[in-house]
Every structure is written in C-alpha cells, then in structure tokens.
Design an enzyme around this catalytic site. Structure first.
Site, PDB file in Angstrom:
ATOM      1  N   ASP A  13      36.433 -70.237 -39.307  1.00 48.15           N
ATOM      2  CA  ASP A  13      37.056 -69.396 -38.304  1.00 48.15           C
ATOM      3  C   ASP A  13      35.959 -68.875 -37.368  1.00 48.15           C
ATOM      4  OD1 ASP A  13      39.143 -67.991 -37.055  1.00 48.15           O
ATOM      5  OD2 ASP A  13      38.724 -66.198 -38.238  1.00 48.15           O
ATOM      6  N   ASP A  15      36.246 -65.573 -34.962  1.00 47.88           N
ATOM      7  CA  ASP A  15      36.136 -64.119 -34.925  1.00 47.88           C
ATOM      8  C   ASP A  15      36.084 -63.545 -36.340  1.00 47.88           C
ATOM      9  OD1 ASP A  15      36.257 -63.873 -32.089  1.00 47.88           O
ATOM     10  OD2 ASP A  15      38.404 -64.271 -32.193  1.00 47.88           O
ATOM     11  N   LYS A 188      47.354 -71.466 -37.627  1.00 47.43           N
ATOM     12  CA  LYS A 188      47.202 -70.758 -38.893  1.00 47.43           C
ATOM     13  C   LYS A 188      48.245 -69.643 -39.005  1.00 47.43           C
ATOM     14  CE  LYS A 188      42.986 -69.552 -37.872  1.00 47.43           C
ATOM     15  NZ  LYS A 188      41.680 -68.872 -37.959  1.00 47.43           N
ATOM     16  N   ASP A 213      37.904 -64.975 -42.584  1.00 51.04           N
ATOM     17  CA  ASP A 213      37.841 -63.541 -42.898  1.00 51.04           C
ATOM     18  C   ASP A 213      39.209 -62.947 -43.185  1.00 51.04           C
ATOM     19  OD1 ASP A 213      38.699 -63.703 -40.153  1.00 51.04           O
ATOM     20  OD2 ASP A 213      38.104 -61.599 -39.890  1.00 51.04           O
TER      21      ASP A 213
END
Length: 268
Positions: A13, A15, A188, A213
C-alpha cells in the site's frame, strides 16, 4: 500454510506504509531501492483513482521515493483491466459513462473503451473532487436504462487538511439508493484488485507478500488472495483495533524500515 516460503514478489500500500501526508516514512526509500537492486518484482497499490500512474510516480518522487510508473497499480487500472476482460471481443469496443478524473478515464481509454453518454455498457464511478448533480443524475438514469454499475473503490471518505471529504463509496451509495442497484466494486478490499496486480506482474500469490496498514482492506484482501500479509503500525491501525478482527496478518511490524536488508523468507 506451514513452513517457510521465499518471497519473490512484493505488493505494498502507499499511504501509511511508504508515505504519510506526502512525507516518506522511515525505511521506505531504502526498501524500494533494495527491491530495485535485487530485481524483485513489486507494485505500489492505491485505491485512489484520481491520478494516473505517471502522476503518482511524480508525487512520490517529490516525497523522495523513486517508484517508476510501471510499478504503480491503482484502482482505476484494476477496474479497466477487469472490464476489458468482461467485453466480448466480437461486440467491438466497450463503452462507459464515467464519473471520475483523469486517472480513471485514461486507464479506460488505454484498455480500449469509448466514453459515451448514450447507451453505455457500464457506468463507472471513481474518485473526483468535482462531483456534480448533473453527472450523478445522468449516471442514475443510465443505470435505470440497463447500464451495469461499476465502482473503483468503496472508500466512503477521504482525507483533506480541513477534515474528511465524501469519497467514491458515499457517491456510489447515493446512486445505489436512487437506482436500487448495487455496484460491483473492484478496489480493495476486493481481492480482485490484488489478483489483477499479480497477473500484471506474472507472479504467484504463494510467493508474494502484501504490506499494508489497514486490517479491513489491505490485510483481509491479501489474505483472501492467498498472499503473506504484513501489517505496519505506521498508518491507521493500533494494537487495540487489531483485536477486533477475527483474522490476523502473518506478521506485524512497526514500519517498513524493519524489512530493509533482512532476508526474504517469512514463516507462517
């Protein structure tokens, strides 16, 4: 899965993993360089469909991270790839009415689609900061007339310096309420996005790790796609939030700096 598996491919990912508020996180630049040096296939994933891969590559470069555009996989690219596989070649080019930005329209054009407001095969809704009542009304009417409803990602809100903004999922909910039609969501946590990324790289899930995250998107989708999953605590997740989910990542680390210069073997 039991035993050890060599990791030959990486998905990550963006961010909360590589950057936070346009600042590179510790170890991100070094990890990317490590993958480049060892010639390991990888893709940086994002649900954001506003920007093209070229745009995102430039934005990451401004943060001090070198990520070529062919190493970026967006929900727009995943959506265009998915839809291209749905079109019967005998019927000719597919057609779309798009509520979204350049990242989405460019991906669909490059996949061979024609943009139209007249009897499209699909209504495709993605991220934009310029939603209009007119565009939403057009989308509602086209879906009611038989167009299939596709959404790039389910995120209901997005961040801004002033606070949260309504995002793709919120606009999709409005259209669903008006039409009674639920969309197919590509991004996602649909593992379809990860499978399309693996296909893009020619990689196998058993030899691929996903770094994210968020338990509710990155980790669950990675798990459902059959990959090793690594949760970083540099983004939105906390130890308290992890315990709320009935599944677990293969590994939890503080940040990607822990992956720099370590071996590429994970234990289940």
């Amino acid at each position: 899965m039991t035993g050890e598996h060599a990791i030959e491919c990486w998905l990550t990912d963006m961010d909360g993993v590589l950057v936070r508020e346009h600042e590179a996180l510790p170890g991100a630049a070094e990890l990317l360089e490590q993958w480049r040096r060892k010639d390991l296939p990888y893709l940086v994933l994002t649900n954001n469909s506003i920007f093209t891969a070229r745009d995102l590559s430039a934005r990451l470069r401004n943060s001090g991270l070198v990520v070529p555009e062919d190493r970026i996989w967006t929900s727009a690219l995943a959506t265009a790839t998915f839809l291209a596989n749905q079109i019967d070649e005998e019927q000719g080019a597919g057609t779309c009415y798009v509520v979204g930005e350049t990242g989405l329209t460019t991906a669909l054009h490059e996949a061979g689609f024609i943009m139209t407001e007249t009897d499209p095969d699909y209504v495709v809704v993605g991220e934009t900061r310029n939603y209009s009542f007119e565009a939403i009304t057009k989308a509602v009417r086209l879906i009611n007339e038989g167009a299939r409803f596709i959404v790039t990602n389910p995120d209901a809100t997005g961040p801004s310096p002033e606070g949260v903004l309504p995002a793709t999922g919120a606009i999709a909910a409005l259209i669903s309420k008006a039409t009674g039609s639920e969309p197919y969501v590509v991004g996602k946590p649909n593992p379809m996005m990860f499978r399309s990324a693996l296909n893009h790289l020619g990689a196998h899930s058993m030899q691929t790790a996903m770094i994210g995250d968020r338990m509710d998107t990155d980790i669950v989708a990675g798990m459902e796609a059959g990959m090793h999953t690594i949760l970083v605590m540099s983004g939105v997740s906390s130890q308290a939030s992890i315990s709320r989910y009935p599944f677990r990542p293969n590994r939890i680390i503080d940040g990607v700096h822990e992956l720099v210069e370590e071996g590429f073997v994970l234990e289940d």
